[in-house]
Design an enzyme around this catalytic site. Structure first.
Site, PDB file in Angstrom:
ATOM      1  N   GLU A 250     -30.191  14.200  34.656  1.00  0.00           N
ATOM      2  CA  GLU A 250     -31.019  14.791  36.189  1.00  0.00           C
ATOM      3  C   GLU A 250     -31.322  13.549  36.933  1.00  0.00           C
ATOM      4  O   GLU A 250     -32.598  14.494  36.069  1.00  0.00           O
ATOM      5  CB  GLU A 250     -30.796  16.463  36.533  1.00  0.00           C
ATOM      6  CG  GLU A 250     -29.720  17.263  35.926  1.00  0.00           C
ATOM      7  CD  GLU A 250     -28.402  17.179  37.175  1.00  0.00           C
ATOM      8  OE1 GLU A 250     -28.944  16.596  38.787  1.00  0.00           O
ATOM      9  OE2 GLU A 250     -28.074  17.555  36.786  1.00  0.00           O
ATOM     10  N   CYS A 284     -37.396  15.861  42.772  1.00  0.00           N
ATOM     11  CA  CYS A 284     -36.019  15.099  43.306  1.00  0.00           C
ATOM     12  C   CYS A 284     -35.648  15.408  44.493  1.00  0.00           C
ATOM     13  O   CYS A 284     -34.815  13.724  44.811  1.00  0.00           O
ATOM     14  CB  CYS A 284     -35.593  15.301  41.765  1.00  0.00           C
ATOM     15  SG  CYS A 284     -35.289  16.664  41.463  1.00  0.00           S
TER      16      CYS A 284
END
Length: 487
Positions: A250, A284
């Site tokens: 990720e 993110c």
């Protein structure tokens, strides 16, 4: 060693001194002052942790599900019991507001309970046999030792998505947290210890990048789950390629808020400010680009700028503060450099663009920043800044907006603001992104919903939901022919 936390390694249900040669210091980003020092992990610690975990694989897998659930429920209870101390340590070490840290503690406990509960659901299928003579089903089996490598921006929430998915289905876990949040990791691990996790969980505390690389490539590790930068994720992918060790990555994002001509501009501005500057933009999923149709651009920019100027920047431990410092001196330097380069490329600063007055010069503070006049070719439109900076790109219409939103190596999260159902469904078809929000900000995920991105934002796996179990297990197809079996 005076002033140094020596017992930084947890394995076999007990704490042990780190055997590395050096120490790792944690720093308060609001003051720039050292908080603590931790004895680093050494190669011996890695070996002992992995040996202990390998021995624990079979006992933990054979433990009845209800017993694993009982342990995980106790972990959640212990986290909640010590929640305020964990939250304050988190804010001290990485700077986010105390309200955010408290919320993260709650997410961690909720995630623990959610995965423990969901592991009790069927993880297989019963399938028809073509010739009608066999009983066919699939089942999922735990894979063994899972190395969970987690970042500093969400020190425990992102760890929870990995650790609890692994433990709930019968894997054992080696946790390597970011060095900037060693103190938070220790407090969380103490909660695991009090809950009676035993040999199924190990902390590789104060671990350097070089030692983490060794862990990733070690034959005793059956899978690697990583959240962090695209650069490091790519290195991990290359490291495990020769052994075909499964890895879940990720990674980063360059997330756009697409604002069409018919959008509710007040709503769009509120959501952009929220998603752009929570955690000082160090998410993110943070909004880092506004892609706006030109006819409403000036109005939207004025509203966003007003929202930015209303934010109070300061020490995250202060309840009156909306946005804390960035986490490290290196992050601050990167933000300053990105804004400076953007201005050199032709962008103009609408709000922010500097360090704030009246706060400690030693702290890592930067004003929430809005840049106009950015084009899709500018570096600021393509590079992940990971800080409190949003760039505005003006476009002619919805078609161009969706094209520009996709014009990045990443594909994590995108917002679309519109009142049109038709434009909504066009966006769902045209936008290349793992997460798409309509009339909400890019950082609005919920527990239980698949999380992950496309392109350089990841390698196709999904977390935060039942899909998290897919990476943590092997799918086995079973054929049973009962004709020659005892009745």
């Amino acid at each position: 060693m005076s002033g140094v936390t020596v017992n930084t390694q947890f394995r076999g249900g007990a704490w042990h001194p780190g055997t590395g040669e050096g120490t790792t210091e944690t720093v308060n980003p609001a003051t720039g002052m050292q908080l603590a020092a931790y004895k680093q992990a050494g190669r011996e610690d890695l070996g002992l942790a992995l040996d202990t975990l390998r021995d624990a694989v079979a006992p933990w897998q054979r433990l009845p599900l209800k017993e694993r659930q009982r342990v995980l429920e106790q972990v959640a209870a212990e986290i909640e019991r010590d929640g305020e101390r964990i939250a304050r340590q988190m804010t001290l070490e990485m700077g986010k507001t105390l309200a955010e840290s408290r919320g993260e503690v709650g997410v961690f406990a909720s995630t623990c309970r959610w995965f423990a509960h969901e592991a009790g659901r069927s993880l297989g299928q019963v399938l028809p046999s073509a010739d009608g003579t066999r009983f066919i089903h699939t089942r999922r089996k735990p894979i063994g030792v899972v190395a969970c490598i987690t970042p500093w921006n969400f020190p425990i929430a992102l760890a929870g998505y990995k650790i609890f998915a692994a433990l709930a289905v019968g894997n054992v876990v080696l946790w390597k947290p970011a060095q900037q949040v060693n103190g938070t990791a220790v407090l969380v691990t103490e909660a695991f210890e009090r809950a009676g996790i035993g040999d199924a969980f190990a902390l590789l505390g104060a671990c350097t990048g070089a030692l983490a690389s060794e862990a990733v490539g070690d034959e005793r590790v059956d899978a690697v789950s990583f959240t962090g930068s695209t650069e490091v994720g790519t290195q991990i992918s290359q490291r495990v390629a020769s052994t075909l060790t499964p890895c879940s990555l990720e990674l980063g994002g360059k997330n756009a808020a697409v604002v069409l001509a018919d959008a509710d501009l007040d709503l769009a501005a509120r959501e952009i400010v929220r998603s752009g500057f929570l955690t000082s933009g160090q998410r993110c999923t943070a909004t880092s680009r506004i892609v706006v149709v030109a006819e409403v651009a000036d109005e939207l920019i004025a509203r966003v700028a007003d929202g930015i100027r209303a934010l109070t920047v300061g020490d995250g431990a202060d309840a009156a503060v909306d946005m804390g410092p960035v986490a490290t001196a290196a992050q601050l330097a990167g933000v300053e450099s990105a804004v400076r380069d953007a201005v050199s490329d032709g962008a103009s600063v609408v709000a922010g663009g500097a360090r704030p007055d009246g706060l400690p010069a030693e702290g890592f503070f930067y004003l929430p920043t809005l840049l106009d006049g950015v084009t899709r070719e500018h570096a600021i439109a393509r590079r992940e800044v990971f800080g409190p900076v949003i760039a505005v790109i003006r476009v002619a219409d919805a078609t161009e907006a969706f094209t520009v939103a996709n014009d990045t190596d990443y594909g994590l999260s995108t917002s679309v603001f519109t009142r049109s159902l038709g434009a909504t469904f066009t966006a769902l078809d045209d936008i290349d992104s793992g997460l798409i929000y309509v009339n909400r900000g890019t950082s609005s995920a919920e527990l239980g919903v698949p999380f992950g991105g496309t392109g350089m934002s990841g390698n196709g796996h999904r977390e935060v939901s039942e899909h998290g179990f897919e990476f943590m297990t092997e799918l086995v197809s079973v054929y049973i022919d009962p004709q020659n079996m005892e009745q």
